[in-house]
Design a protein around this motif. Structure first.
Motif, PDB file in Angstrom:
ATOM      1  N   CYS A 209     -14.718  38.454 -15.073  1.00  0.00           N
ATOM      2  CA  CYS A 209     -14.630  37.611 -16.976  1.00  0.00           C
ATOM      3  C   CYS A 209     -15.957  37.050 -17.490  1.00  0.00           C
ATOM      4  CB  CYS A 209     -13.077  37.244 -16.515  1.00  0.00           C
ATOM      5  SG  CYS A 209     -11.824  37.706 -15.869  1.00  0.00           S
ATOM      6  N   LEU A 210     -16.667  36.399 -16.642  1.00  0.00           N
ATOM      7  CA  LEU A 210     -17.668  35.865 -17.050  1.00  0.00           C
ATOM      8  C   LEU A 210     -18.822  36.996 -17.697  1.00  0.00           C
ATOM      9  CD1 LEU A 210     -17.918  32.540 -14.774  1.00  0.00           C
ATOM     10  CD2 LEU A 210     -17.414  32.595 -17.376  1.00  0.00           C
ATOM     11  N   ALA A 211     -18.819  37.638 -16.585  1.00  0.00           N
ATOM     12  CA  ALA A 211     -19.996  39.003 -17.164  1.00  0.00           C
ATOM     13  C   ALA A 211     -19.630  39.568 -18.380  1.00  0.00           C
ATOM     14  CB  ALA A 211     -19.758  39.838 -15.993  1.00  0.00           C
ATOM     15  N   VAL A 212     -18.381  39.902 -19.362  1.00  0.00           N
ATOM     16  CA  VAL A 212     -17.337  41.113 -19.721  1.00  0.00           C
ATOM     17  C   VAL A 212     -17.906  39.348 -21.263  1.00  0.00           C
ATOM     18  CG1 VAL A 212     -16.112  42.391 -20.317  1.00  0.00           C
ATOM     19  CG2 VAL A 212     -16.977  42.744 -18.050  1.00  0.00           C
ATOM     20  N   SER A 213     -16.699  38.149 -20.764  1.00  0.00           N
ATOM     21  CA  SER A 213     -16.956  37.824 -22.152  1.00  0.00           C
ATOM     22  C   SER A 213     -16.552  36.585 -21.876  1.00  0.00           C
ATOM     23  CB  SER A 213     -15.316  37.768 -21.888  1.00  0.00           C
ATOM     24  OG  SER A 213     -14.612  37.086 -20.631  1.00  0.00           O
ATOM     25  N   GLY A 214     -17.617  36.252 -20.799  1.00  0.00           N
ATOM     26  CA  GLY A 214     -18.474  34.775 -20.940  1.00  0.00           C
ATOM     27  C   GLY A 214     -17.038  33.939 -20.983  1.00  0.00           C
ATOM     28  N   ARG A 215     -16.021  34.221 -20.317  1.00  0.00           N
ATOM     29  CA  ARG A 215     -14.861  33.086 -20.154  1.00  0.00           C
ATOM     30  C   ARG A 215     -14.952  33.295 -18.614  1.00  0.00           C
ATOM     31  NH1 ARG A 215     -13.925  35.545 -24.771  1.00  0.00           N
ATOM     32  NH2 ARG A 215     -12.037  36.180 -24.577  1.00  0.00           N
ATOM     33  N   SER A 216     -13.996  32.743 -17.878  1.00  0.00           N
ATOM     34  CA  SER A 216     -13.538  32.522 -16.963  1.00  0.00           C
ATOM     35  C   SER A 216     -12.067  32.650 -16.990  1.00  0.00           C
ATOM     36  CB  SER A 216     -13.069  31.063 -16.412  1.00  0.00           C
ATOM     37  OG  SER A 216     -11.939  30.282 -17.483  1.00  0.00           O
ATOM     38  N   ALA A 217     -11.919  33.580 -15.710  1.00  0.00           N
ATOM     39  CA  ALA A 217     -10.944  34.429 -15.377  1.00  0.00           C
ATOM     40  C   ALA A 217      -9.138  33.069 -16.386  1.00  0.00           C
ATOM     41  CB  ALA A 217     -10.211  35.075 -14.118  1.00  0.00           C
ATOM     42  N   LYS A 218      -9.517  32.341 -15.938  1.00  0.00           N
ATOM     43  CA  LYS A 218      -7.990  30.895 -16.522  1.00  0.00           C
ATOM     44  C   LYS A 218      -8.329  31.331 -17.940  1.00  0.00           C
ATOM     45  CE  LYS A 218      -5.377  27.492 -16.049  1.00  0.00           C
ATOM     46  NZ  LYS A 218      -3.567  28.127 -15.811  1.00  0.00           N
ATOM     47  N   GLN A 219      -9.542  31.004 -18.109  1.00  0.00           N
ATOM     48  CA  GLN A 219      -9.191  30.755 -20.073  1.00  0.00           C
ATOM     49  C   GLN A 219      -9.165  32.055 -20.406  1.00  0.00           C
ATOM     50  OE1 GLN A 219     -13.854  30.166 -19.460  1.00  0.00           O
ATOM     51  NE2 GLN A 219     -13.515  28.244 -21.127  1.00  0.00           N
ATOM     52  N   VAL A 220      -8.875  33.236 -19.979  1.00  0.00           N
ATOM     53  CA  VAL A 220      -8.112  34.549 -19.894  1.00  0.00           C
ATOM     54  C   VAL A 220      -6.940  34.706 -20.385  1.00  0.00           C
ATOM     55  CG1 VAL A 220      -8.183  37.169 -20.161  1.00  0.00           C
ATOM     56  CG2 VAL A 220     -10.750  36.335 -19.865  1.00  0.00           C
ATOM     57  N   VAL A 221      -6.407  33.844 -18.987  1.00  0.00           N
ATOM     58  CA  VAL A 221      -5.390  34.007 -19.244  1.00  0.00           C
ATOM     59  C   VAL A 221      -4.502  33.338 -19.847  1.00  0.00           C
ATOM     60  CG1 VAL A 221      -3.113  33.562 -17.678  1.00  0.00           C
ATOM     61  CG2 VAL A 221      -5.066  34.986 -16.410  1.00  0.00           C
ATOM     62  N   ASP A 222      -5.073  31.903 -20.309  1.00  0.00           N
ATOM     63  CA  ASP A 222      -5.148  31.120 -20.950  1.00  0.00           C
ATOM     64  C   ASP A 222      -4.589  31.288 -22.444  1.00  0.00           C
ATOM     65  OD1 ASP A 222      -4.016  29.688 -19.215  1.00  0.00           O
ATOM     66  OD2 ASP A 222      -5.786  28.087 -19.307  1.00  0.00           O
ATOM     67  N   GLU A 223      -5.076  32.035 -23.010  1.00  0.00           N
ATOM     68  CA  GLU A 223      -5.623  32.313 -24.540  1.00  0.00           C
ATOM     69  C   GLU A 223      -4.733  33.310 -24.723  1.00  0.00           C
ATOM     70  OE1 GLU A 223     -10.296  34.187 -24.853  1.00  0.00           O
ATOM     71  OE2 GLU A 223     -11.220  31.862 -24.282  1.00  0.00           O
ATOM     72  N   ARG A 224      -4.550  34.040 -23.488  1.00  0.00           N
ATOM     73  CA  ARG A 224      -3.752  35.463 -24.007  1.00  0.00           C
ATOM     74  C   ARG A 224      -2.142  34.690 -24.724  1.00  0.00           C
ATOM     75  NH1 ARG A 224      -0.304  37.659 -26.424  1.00  0.00           N
ATOM     76  NH2 ARG A 224       0.737  39.882 -25.868  1.00  0.00           N
ATOM     77  N   VAL A 225      -2.183  33.687 -23.483  1.00  0.00           N
ATOM     78  CA  VAL A 225      -0.371  32.548 -23.759  1.00  0.00           C
ATOM     79  C   VAL A 225      -0.911  32.165 -25.293  1.00  0.00           C
ATOM     80  CG1 VAL A 225       0.263  30.543 -22.941  1.00  0.00           C
ATOM     81  CG2 VAL A 225      -0.253  32.653 -21.267  1.00  0.00           C
ATOM     82  N   ALA A 226      -1.919  31.374 -25.543  1.00  0.00           N
ATOM     83  CA  ALA A 226      -2.086  30.606 -26.732  1.00  0.00           C
ATOM     84  C   ALA A 226      -1.543  31.502 -27.922  1.00  0.00           C
ATOM     85  CB  ALA A 226      -3.428  29.966 -26.692  1.00  0.00           C
ATOM     86  N   LEU A 227      -2.292  32.857 -27.677  1.00  0.00           N
ATOM     87  CA  LEU A 227      -2.311  34.338 -28.607  1.00  0.00           C
ATOM     88  C   LEU A 227      -0.833  34.465 -29.033  1.00  0.00           C
ATOM     89  CD1 LEU A 227      -3.466  36.026 -30.848  1.00  0.00           C
ATOM     90  CD2 LEU A 227      -3.156  37.642 -28.789  1.00  0.00           C
ATOM     91  N   GLN A 228       0.085  34.371 -28.010  1.00  0.00           N
ATOM     92  CA  GLN A 228       0.983  34.847 -27.971  1.00  0.00           C
ATOM     93  C   GLN A 228       2.287  33.638 -29.035  1.00  0.00           C
ATOM     94  OE1 GLN A 228       2.118  38.015 -27.775  1.00  0.00           O
ATOM     95  NE2 GLN A 228       4.396  37.786 -28.007  1.00  0.00           N
ATOM     96  N   ALA A 229       1.804  32.979 -28.294  1.00  0.00           N
ATOM     97  CA  ALA A 229       2.096  31.506 -29.632  1.00  0.00           C
ATOM     98  C   ALA A 229       2.107  31.401 -30.032  1.00  0.00           C
ATOM     99  CB  ALA A 229       2.321  29.706 -27.921  1.00  0.00           C
ATOM    100  N   SER A 230       1.027  31.666 -30.698  1.00  0.00           N
ATOM    101  CA  SER A 230       0.356  31.618 -32.369  1.00  0.00           C
ATOM    102  C   SER A 230       1.173  32.705 -32.557  1.00  0.00           C
ATOM    103  CB  SER A 230      -0.737  32.039 -32.268  1.00  0.00           C
ATOM    104  OG  SER A 230      -1.683  30.842 -31.290  1.00  0.00           O
ATOM    105  N   ARG A 231       1.477  33.564 -32.403  1.00  0.00           N
ATOM    106  CA  ARG A 231       2.085  34.964 -32.691  1.00  0.00           C
ATOM    107  C   ARG A 231       3.308  34.648 -33.519  1.00  0.00           C
ATOM    108  NH1 ARG A 231       0.731  39.640 -28.837  1.00  0.00           N
ATOM    109  NH2 ARG A 231      -1.618  40.421 -29.996  1.00  0.00           N
ATOM    110  N   LEU A 232       4.103  33.582 -32.553  1.00  0.00           N
ATOM    111  CA  LEU A 232       5.637  33.742 -32.770  1.00  0.00           C
ATOM    112  C   LEU A 232       5.386  32.389 -33.752  1.00  0.00           C
ATOM    113  CD1 LEU A 232       6.938  33.841 -28.898  1.00  0.00           C
ATOM    114  CD2 LEU A 232       7.075  35.326 -30.920  1.00  0.00           C
TER     115      LEU A 232
END
Length: 298
Positions: A209-232
């Motif tokens: 995750c750091l190599a591809v996105s510059g973010r940790s795996a935990k950040q990738v997971v949390d961002e997906r949850v936050a995105l869904q919350a934002s959508r709803l």
């Protein structure tokens, strides 16, 4: 055939109910002509801008649009457009419409078409529009429209983008994690759970995750949850506590703290700002544009 460079008017079939594949206009996607609210999509979309200049928000990312701009918007995402500054033809279909067809739907979110590519895509969209209007409900219509949509997606997938390069191992691991998170984010935010499912270590996931996105795996997971919350929060009137429960938070206060940390404002403040004409607060940090979309921007 529709002459190249001319786009047929998108109209739903007269007297028909929701079709598996059809074409409509931007205004048909919302009951609010001012687009004050985001729309949570339950169908797949290709949006081809035919007139005007403005912005379209896809999952809170403001994307510049002008004639020839194509957006690929997926079921589950939220969309808001600058109407009436933009006009567009929208091809929409149910996610299962292409089941059984050999189509690799690797179309980026944003593409600016030009030249022969633009003429070819306009012609494909125009013919699909005409046929969905004329033949909807006839015995051969479903097969005809499915294959026309497949050709359109294949054509878009062949646009120059550098997609033929070989992916690095870290990229493969990153995308495998993203797919697994998509299936499981409502049930767990623990990176250990995803590592177990993928048969690798937490360290491997974090390194990828750091190599591809510059973010940790935990950040990738949390961002997906936050995105869904934002959508709803932006596109529905579901109570905030219920949204939190849907995303695995047993206590509203825990959900509130999580959302505020990820997005920068509370769930209530985010929802209150959703009808403002400016883009809503961005999920932080901003998700990167996919590589193929970057290639088309340059």
């Amino acid at each position: 055939m529709v002459p190249p460079g001319h786009l047929a008017t998108a109209l739903p079939a007269a007297g028909a109910g929701p079709a598996e594949i059809d074409t409509v206009t931007l205004c048909d996607l919302t009951s609010d002509p001012e687009w004050r609210r985001h729309v949570l999509l339950d169908r797949e979309l290709i949006v081809l801008t035919t007139g005007g200049h403005g912005l379209a928000e896809v999952d809170f990312r403001a994307l510049p649009c002008r004639p020839g701009t194509l957006l690929r918007v997926r079921a589950g995402q939220v969309l808001r457009c600058a109407v009436p500054r933009l006009t567009a033809t929208v091809v929409r279909w149910h996610p299962e419409a292409l089941h059984g067809l050999d189509v690799d739907d690797d179309v980026p979110t944003w593409v600016q078409l030009a030249g022969e590519d633009e003429d070819a895509v306009i012609n494909e969209v125009s013919q699909l529009t005409v046929d969905s209007r004329r033949h909807q409900g006839t015995p051969a219509a479903r097969s005809l429209l499915r294959h026309q949509l497949s050709v359109l997606l294949l054509r878009l997938g062949m646009l120059p983008s550098g997609a033929g390069r070989v992916a690095r191992p870290e990229e493969d691991t990153f995308h495998r994690l993203r797919r697994e998170v998509e299936r499981g984010y409502q049930h767990t935010r623990r990176v250990e759970d995803y590592a177990d499912r993928l048969g690798c270590s937490v360290r491997t996931l974090t390194r990828a995750c750091l190599a591809v996105s510059g973010r940790s795996a935990k950040q990738v997971v949390d961002e997906r949850v936050a995105l869904q919350a934002s959508r709803l929060l932006a596109a529905t009137d579901e109570p905030i506590a219920r949204i939190g429960r849907q995303l695995g938070f047993s206590e509203p206060t825990n959900f509130g703290r999580f959302f505020t940390r990820e997005v920068g404002v509370s769930p209530g403040a985010f929802r209150a700002a959703r009808e403002q004409p400016a883009p809503a607060p961005m999920v932080r940090p901003r998700p990167p544009v996919d590589a193929r979309s970057d290639a088309h921007r340059r």
